[in-house]
Design a protein around this motif. Structure first.
Motif: not given
Length: 246
Positions: A42-56
């Motif tokens: 749970t220390a890192t979460a990955y997200m993908k969208g239409l224009w970018m990728e993000c890491v929380w």
């Protein structure tokens, strides 16, 4: 007055759908990391969208990277981009056309083009909602198929993100606003314009009567002896006429 209120309701529903569609298009939360099995990190979460990728990160750091190559993207992602952008453009066009056709605006007031403009705006809102609905439904289907695919590792599986749910809500708002606008553009049968009453035809002139009262009989004036014209051959004596003594 009721028709104006219905038009305002449909316009604001479509406007909310436009705002939601734009936000859903920009947000990167289309796919988020799925935590499966015993390796729950749970220390890192990955997200993908239409224009970018993000890491929380759990420390609160948010890092995003925009997709640099358009041709290197999967075809489904490229199609999703195109459909969402087209949905946003159609919603903007629908908003402009609806504003011009609404009864509460001064554009073309008391004109017959008001109702067709509102109808066109409603149809555009419905098209925008359908485009957004197709995109989020397609993405949802891909995420669910990948999630239950046994050949994909657990660390590469994603869940449906918040932007997809926002896209569903925006699509239904746009569809609802478009249908309300189309319904409000229908003519009100209870208020029909008064019909022109035809004036009764003018009475025909009386027929020509060729029979007139008979003219009085012609009576020639009596020939008075004194009124006869003098004759050259008549004999006269001492200024007296001869026939006066005959």
């Amino acid at each position: 007055m009721a028709s104006m209120a219905v038009q305002l309701l449909g316009f604001f529903l479509g406007l909310l759908g436009l705002v939601g569609t734009v936000v859903a298009t920009v947000l990167p939360h289309w796919r988020s990391t799925a935590y499966l099995g015993s390796n729950i990190i749970t220390a890192t979460a990955y997200m993908k969208g239409l224009w970018m990728e993000c890491v929380w990160h759990s420390t609160g750091i948010y890092q995003c990277q925009v997709y640099r190559s358009l041709l290197a993207l999967p075809q489904d992602l490229q199609a999703a981009r195109a459909l969402m952008v087209l949905s946003c453009v159609t919603s903007v066009l629908a908003s402009l056309v609806s504003v011009m056709g609404m009864k509460c605006t001064r554009f073309a007031r008391h004109s017959v083009i008001k109702s067709p403009l509102v109808l066109s705006g409603g149809v555009c809102f419905i098209c925008a909602g359908l485009l957004c609905l197709i995109t989020v439904s397609w993405t949802t289907n891909d995420v669910i198929l990948d999630f239950y695919d046994p050949f994909i590792p657990s660390g590469m599986k994603y869940e449906i993100g918040l932007a997809v749910y926002l896209g569903f809500a925006s699509a239904f708002l746009s569809l609802s606003g478009g249908m309300v606008l189309c319904w409000s553009s229908s003519p009100d049968r209870s208020q029909r314009p008064p019909r022109m009453q035809r004036s009764p035809p003018l009475s025909a002139p009386p027929p020509f009567n060729p029979i007139y009262p008979p003219a009085p009989p012609y009576k020639p004036p009596e020939a008075l002896r004194d009124n006869r014209a003098p004759s050259f051959c008549s004999a006269s004596s001492s200024g007296y006429r001869l026939h006066n003594y005959v």
